[in-house]
Design a protein around this motif. Structure first.
Motif, PDB file in Angstrom:
ATOM      1  N   GLN A  92      -4.299  19.328  -7.990  1.00 31.68           N
ATOM      2  CA  GLN A  92      -2.780  19.320  -8.752  1.00 31.68           C
ATOM      3  C   GLN A  92      -2.775  17.660  -9.300  1.00 31.68           C
ATOM      4  OE1 GLN A  92      -0.995  19.101  -5.518  1.00 31.68           O
ATOM      5  NE2 GLN A  92      -0.227  21.589  -5.716  1.00 31.68           N
ATOM      6  N   ILE A  93      -1.929  17.956 -10.092  1.00 33.18           N
ATOM      7  CA  ILE A  93      -1.856  16.707 -10.220  1.00 33.18           C
ATOM      8  C   ILE A  93      -0.754  16.395 -10.222  1.00 33.18           C
ATOM      9  CG2 ILE A  93      -1.596  14.905 -12.671  1.00 33.18           C
ATOM     10  CD1 ILE A  93      -3.276  16.373 -14.498  1.00 33.18           C
ATOM     11  N   GLN A  94      -0.586  14.899  -9.373  1.00 30.89           N
ATOM     12  CA  GLN A  94       1.215  14.230  -9.088  1.00 30.89           C
ATOM     13  C   GLN A  94       1.446  13.245  -9.361  1.00 30.89           C
ATOM     14  OE1 GLN A  94      -0.351  13.971  -5.036  1.00 30.89           O
ATOM     15  NE2 GLN A  94       0.857  15.946  -4.412  1.00 30.89           N
ATOM     16  N   SER A 150       0.942  -1.123  -0.245  1.00 34.63           N
ATOM     17  CA  SER A 150       0.075  -0.348  -0.143  1.00 34.63           C
ATOM     18  C   SER A 150       0.904   1.209  -0.230  1.00 34.63           C
ATOM     19  CB  SER A 150      -1.100   0.215   1.498  1.00 34.63           C
ATOM     20  OG  SER A 150      -1.767  -1.072   1.315  1.00 34.63           O
ATOM     21  N   LEU A 151       0.716   2.211  -0.906  1.00 37.80           N
ATOM     22  CA  LEU A 151       0.635   3.225  -0.988  1.00 37.80           C
ATOM     23  C   LEU A 151       1.045   4.499   0.025  1.00 37.80           C
ATOM     24  CD1 LEU A 151       2.454   2.888  -4.570  1.00 37.80           C
ATOM     25  CD2 LEU A 151       3.384   2.335  -2.806  1.00 37.80           C
ATOM     26  N   GLN A 152       0.967   5.311   0.626  1.00 36.90           N
ATOM     27  CA  GLN A 152       0.114   6.436   1.460  1.00 36.90           C
ATOM     28  C   GLN A 152       0.524   7.991   0.046  1.00 36.90           C
ATOM     29  OE1 GLN A 152      -1.328   6.239   4.221  1.00 36.90           O
ATOM     30  NE2 GLN A 152      -1.802   7.820   3.591  1.00 36.90           N
ATOM     31  N   VAL A 153      -1.116   8.206   0.134  1.00 31.21           N
ATOM     32  CA  VAL A 153      -0.541   9.131  -0.830  1.00 31.21           C
ATOM     33  C   VAL A 153      -1.817  10.828  -0.337  1.00 31.21           C
ATOM     34  CG1 VAL A 153       0.195   8.471  -3.125  1.00 31.21           C
ATOM     35  CG2 VAL A 153      -2.718   8.307  -2.727  1.00 31.21           C
ATOM     36  N   GLY A 154      -1.311  11.519  -1.247  1.00 33.17           N
ATOM     37  CA  GLY A 154      -2.043  12.958  -0.473  1.00 33.17           C
ATOM     38  C   GLY A 154      -1.801  13.508   0.789  1.00 33.17           C
ATOM     39  N   SER A 155      -2.502  14.239   0.871  1.00 33.34           N
ATOM     40  CA  SER A 155      -2.829  14.856   2.564  1.00 33.34           C
ATOM     41  C   SER A 155      -3.967  14.743   3.216  1.00 33.34           C
ATOM     42  CB  SER A 155      -2.107  16.280   2.134  1.00 33.34           C
ATOM     43  OG  SER A 155      -3.707  17.026   1.795  1.00 33.34           O
ATOM     44  N   PRO A 156      -4.089  14.604   4.211  1.00 38.99           N
ATOM     45  CA  PRO A 156      -5.125  14.747   5.156  1.00 38.99           C
ATOM     46  C   PRO A 156      -6.304  16.030   4.626  1.00 38.99           C
ATOM     47  CG  PRO A 156      -4.167  14.878   6.482  1.00 38.99           C
ATOM     48  CD  PRO A 156      -3.090  15.087   5.124  1.00 38.99           C
ATOM     49  N   ALA A 157      -6.240  16.806   3.732  1.00 34.52           N
ATOM     50  CA  ALA A 157      -7.272  17.279   2.940  1.00 34.52           C
ATOM     51  C   ALA A 157      -7.681  17.538   1.544  1.00 34.52           C
ATOM     52  CB  ALA A 157      -6.590  19.068   3.308  1.00 34.52           C
ATOM     53  N   ARG A 191       6.933  14.477  -9.158  1.00 35.28           N
ATOM     54  CA  ARG A 191       6.273  15.841 -10.174  1.00 35.28           C
ATOM     55  C   ARG A 191       5.522  16.386  -9.665  1.00 35.28           C
ATOM     56  NH1 ARG A 191       9.368  12.898 -14.096  1.00 35.28           N
ATOM     57  NH2 ARG A 191       7.154  11.911 -14.743  1.00 35.28           N
ATOM     58  N   THR A 192       4.852  17.093  -8.996  1.00 35.43           N
ATOM     59  CA  THR A 192       3.565  18.295  -9.451  1.00 35.43           C
ATOM     60  C   THR A 192       3.041  18.917 -10.140  1.00 35.43           C
ATOM     61  OG1 THR A 192       3.755  17.595  -6.616  1.00 35.43           O
ATOM     62  CG2 THR A 192       2.375  19.129  -7.848  1.00 35.43           C
ATOM     63  N   LEU A 231      -5.188  12.408  -9.541  1.00 33.69           N
ATOM     64  CA  LEU A 231      -5.774  13.900  -9.573  1.00 33.69           C
ATOM     65  C   LEU A 231      -6.042  14.194  -8.371  1.00 33.69           C
ATOM     66  CD1 LEU A 231      -6.947  16.513 -11.446  1.00 33.69           C
ATOM     67  CD2 LEU A 231      -9.471  15.170 -11.836  1.00 33.69           C
ATOM     68  N   ASP A 232      -5.773  15.541  -8.022  1.00 34.25           N
ATOM     69  CA  ASP A 232      -6.275  15.898  -6.523  1.00 34.25           C
ATOM     70  C   ASP A 232      -6.675  17.355  -6.619  1.00 34.25           C
ATOM     71  OD1 ASP A 232      -6.792  16.915  -3.770  1.00 34.25           O
ATOM     72  OD2 ASP A 232      -5.081  16.436  -2.576  1.00 34.25           O
ATOM     73  N   SER A 233      -8.230  17.432  -6.397  1.00 37.19           N
ATOM     74  CA  SER A 233      -9.336  18.517  -6.008  1.00 37.19           C
ATOM     75  C   SER A 233      -8.633  19.402  -5.284  1.00 37.19           C
ATOM     76  CB  SER A 233     -10.423  17.779  -6.801  1.00 37.19           C
ATOM     77  OG  SER A 233     -11.098  17.172  -5.793  1.00 37.19           O
ATOM     78  N   ASN A 234      -8.106  19.676  -4.492  1.00 33.17           N
ATOM     79  CA  ASN A 234      -7.699  20.012  -3.363  1.00 33.17           C
ATOM     80  C   ASN A 234      -6.655  19.838  -2.598  1.00 33.17           C
ATOM     81  OD1 ASN A 234      -8.600  22.570  -1.328  1.00 33.17           O
ATOM     82  ND2 ASN A 234      -9.148  20.704   0.202  1.00 33.17           N
ATOM     83  N   PRO A 235      -5.523  20.975  -3.133  1.00 35.17           N
ATOM     84  CA  PRO A 235      -5.582  21.769  -4.396  1.00 35.17           C
ATOM     85  C   PRO A 235      -5.463  20.413  -5.290  1.00 35.17           C
ATOM     86  CG  PRO A 235      -3.086  21.852  -3.814  1.00 35.17           C
ATOM     87  CD  PRO A 235      -4.431  21.321  -2.411  1.00 35.17           C
TER      88      PRO A 235
END
Length: 85
Positions: free
Chosen positions: A53-55, A23-30, A66-67, A47-51
């Protein structure tokens, strides 16, 4: 197989038998993770919509390579990668 778990902000890597290999942890709590694709180089793009971004992640380590994007929260829902990247 790669499975994006939106609620837990993880990517689960499964065998063809359904066994969780890692399992890979990705993103932040928001984060509001919306979509995932594998690019032509074999990297994972999220794809993260808050903010908005494409990571780009290394699929073996989970490290961010990259981000791209903005600091604004927008309502994006899908992600596509052309064959040439």
């Amino acid at each position: 197989l790669y499975v994006l778990d939106h609620a837990n902000r993880t990517i689960n890597v499964l065998s063809l038998d359904g066994e969780v290999l890692r399992s890979l942890q990705v993103g932040s709590p928001a984060s509001h993770l919306r979509a995932m694709v594998i690019d032509p180089d074999g990297n994972l793009r999220l794809l993260d919509s808050n903010p908005l971004q494409i990571q780009v992640f290394d699929p073996q380590t989970g490290n961010v390579l990259r981000t791209y994007g903005t600091d604004q929260a927008l309502s994006a829902r899908d992600l596509a990668v052309m064959p040439d990247g």
